[in-house]
Design an enzyme around this catalytic site. Structure first.
Site, PDB file in Angstrom:
ATOM      1  N   ASN A 208       9.087  19.356   2.668  1.00 20.80           N
ATOM      2  CA  ASN A 208       8.563  19.975   1.454  1.00 20.80           C
ATOM      3  C   ASN A 208       7.184  19.388   1.172  1.00 20.80           C
ATOM      4  O   ASN A 208       6.893  18.249   1.555  1.00 20.80           O
ATOM      5  CB  ASN A 208       9.505  19.670   0.282  1.00 20.80           C
ATOM      6  CG  ASN A 208       9.051  20.321  -1.012  1.00 20.80           C
ATOM      7  OD1 ASN A 208       8.684  21.489  -1.047  1.00 20.80           O
ATOM      8  ND2 ASN A 208       9.069  19.556  -2.092  1.00 20.80           N
TER       9      ASN A 208
ATOM     10  N   GLY B 106       2.447  32.318  -1.927  1.00 25.19           N
ATOM     11  CA  GLY B 106       2.445  31.981  -0.507  1.00 25.19           C
ATOM     12  C   GLY B 106       1.103  31.596   0.063  1.00 25.19           C
ATOM     13  O   GLY B 106       0.835  31.854   1.235  1.00 25.19           O
ATOM     14  N   SER B 107       0.252  30.928  -0.723  1.00 24.80           N
ATOM     15  CA  SER B 107      -1.045  30.527  -0.159  1.00 24.80           C
ATOM     16  C   SER B 107      -0.851  29.491   0.952  1.00 24.80           C
ATOM     17  O   SER B 107      -1.555  29.531   1.961  1.00 24.80           O
ATOM     18  CB  SER B 107      -1.984  30.001  -1.242  1.00 24.80           C
ATOM     19  OG  SER B 107      -1.569  28.742  -1.715  1.00 24.80           O
ATOM     20  N   ASN B 108       0.114  28.591   0.808  1.00 28.54           N
ATOM     21  CA  ASN B 108       0.386  27.648   1.892  1.00 28.54           C
ATOM     22  C   ASN B 108       1.002  28.353   3.093  1.00 28.54           C
ATOM     23  O   ASN B 108       0.700  28.010   4.239  1.00 28.54           O
ATOM     24  CB  ASN B 108       1.299  26.505   1.418  1.00 28.54           C
ATOM     25  CG  ASN B 108       0.509  25.362   0.816  1.00 28.54           C
ATOM     26  OD1 ASN B 108      -0.438  24.871   1.400  1.00 28.54           O
ATOM     27  ND2 ASN B 108       0.908  24.944  -0.371  1.00 28.54           N
TER      28      ASN B 108
ATOM     29  N   ASP C 180      12.634  15.841  -4.658  1.00 29.20           N
ATOM     30  CA  ASP C 180      11.433  15.033  -4.406  1.00 29.20           C
ATOM     31  C   ASP C 180      11.707  13.568  -4.095  1.00 29.20           C
ATOM     32  O   ASP C 180      10.870  12.712  -4.342  1.00 29.20           O
ATOM     33  CB  ASP C 180      10.465  15.143  -5.593  1.00 29.20           C
ATOM     34  CG  ASP C 180      10.062  16.576  -5.878  1.00 29.20           C
ATOM     35  OD1 ASP C 180       9.899  17.349  -4.921  1.00 29.20           O
ATOM     36  OD2 ASP C 180       9.922  16.916  -7.067  1.00 29.20           O
TER      37      ASP C 180
ATOM     38  N   HIS D 207       4.736  18.473  -2.102  1.00 23.18           N
ATOM     39  CA  HIS D 207       4.760  18.317  -3.554  1.00 23.18           C
ATOM     40  C   HIS D 207       3.341  18.069  -4.044  1.00 23.18           C
ATOM     41  O   HIS D 207       2.616  17.275  -3.446  1.00 23.18           O
ATOM     42  CB  HIS D 207       5.664  17.138  -3.939  1.00 23.18           C
ATOM     43  CG  HIS D 207       5.856  17.022  -5.414  1.00 23.18           C
ATOM     44  ND1 HIS D 207       6.679  17.868  -6.118  1.00 23.18           N
ATOM     45  CD2 HIS D 207       5.305  16.180  -6.320  1.00 23.18           C
ATOM     46  CE1 HIS D 207       6.634  17.544  -7.397  1.00 23.18           C
ATOM     47  NE2 HIS D 207       5.807  16.530  -7.544  1.00 23.18           N
TER      48      HIS D 207
ATOM     49  N   GLU E 197      -3.644  20.488   0.140  1.00 25.01           N
ATOM     50  CA  GLU E 197      -2.483  21.114   0.777  1.00 25.01           C
ATOM     51  C   GLU E 197      -2.917  21.923   1.995  1.00 25.01           C
ATOM     52  O   GLU E 197      -2.350  21.787   3.084  1.00 25.01           O
ATOM     53  CB  GLU E 197      -1.753  22.036  -0.214  1.00 25.01           C
ATOM     54  CG  GLU E 197      -1.052  21.305  -1.330  1.00 25.01           C
ATOM     55  CD  GLU E 197      -0.467  22.244  -2.382  1.00 25.01           C
ATOM     56  OE1 GLU E 197       0.293  21.736  -3.214  1.00 25.01           O
ATOM     57  OE2 GLU E 197      -0.763  23.463  -2.378  1.00 25.01           O
TER      58      GLU E 197
ATOM     59  N   LEU F   9      11.049  27.018  -4.919  1.00 21.90           N
ATOM     60  CA  LEU F   9      11.369  26.399  -6.200  1.00 21.90           C
ATOM     61  C   LEU F   9      12.848  26.085  -6.440  1.00 21.90           C
ATOM     62  O   LEU F   9      13.168  25.427  -7.422  1.00 21.90           O
ATOM     63  CB  LEU F   9      10.844  27.276  -7.340  1.00 21.90           C
ATOM     64  CG  LEU F   9       9.335  27.522  -7.318  1.00 21.90           C
ATOM     65  CD1 LEU F   9       8.913  28.361  -8.522  1.00 21.90           C
ATOM     66  CD2 LEU F   9       8.550  26.214  -7.275  1.00 21.90           C
TER      67      LEU F   9
END
Length: 189
Positions: free
Chosen positions: A101, A12-14, A144, A103, A173, A84
């Site tokens: 999303n 969960g860094s984003n 995607d 990517h 990101e 995921l």
């Protein structure tokens, strides 16, 4: 008040970055963090920031119970930040152009089933690419393949490992994902 619902499967860094970005925003709030992984570190972030969380399994995602929980929150934007599992068509139909999303590559290259995280970076390294980047896109029924919202590239000629590529991509990101979310939720500001 615009509401964001976050989905993540891992560290969960984003998610943490998005939480920090909107922490003092009076017009945008994070209403929940949903995960398919009981052991995901993202749950610690939810707890630390007092954001409600939900853990579910693939069956619950695909058979409607997760959609019921989403509908109760009424998010303006659903953000997949390291999530995921393939997102079900039934949810996409209820929230058209409201699910995005990120990517870790410049789509359409290095996308599709199984192309996430280090798998992407390893493939890029093996193909001796000179650059990579990020793609933020709407989610549709195919991995995607949704309409692109934003792309940013970075030179990786000096990178000699997938981990080195990951550092550069994650930096992109963290820099761009929250800004794009803010633009989508407040397009006239």
């Amino acid at each position: 008040m615009k509401k964001i619902l976050l989905f993540a499967s891992g560290t969960g860094s984003n998610v943490e970055n998005i939480i920090q970005y909107f922490k003092n925003n009076d017009n945008i709030s994070i209403v929940g963090i949903f995960t398919n992984n009981l052991h995901a570190k993202v749950l610690e972030k939810a707890k630390r920031h007092n954001i409600p969380s939900l853990v579910f399994n693939k069956t619950e995602l695909n058979e409607g119970s997760v959609l019921e929980k989403i509908n109760k929150l009424q998010p303006d934007l659903i953000v997949l930040a390291g999530f995921l599992l393939k997102f079900p068509e039934q949810i996409i139909k209820v929230y058209p152009n409201k699910i995005i999303n990120i990517h870790p590559a410049l789509l359409p290259k290095y996308g599709g089933k199984g192309m996430y995280g280090m798998n992407v970076h390893q493939a890029i390294l093996e193909n001796k690419e000179k650059e990579t980047g990020i793609t933020i896109h709407y989610v549709n029924e195919h991995y995607d393949e949704g309409e692109f919202i934003f792309q940013q590239n970075v030179n990786i000629e000096e990178c000699d490992s997938p981990e080195a590529i990951a550092v550069k991509v994650q930096s992109l990101e963290h820099e761009h994902f929250p800004k794009v979310i803010a633009q989508l939720l407040t397009p006239n500001s």
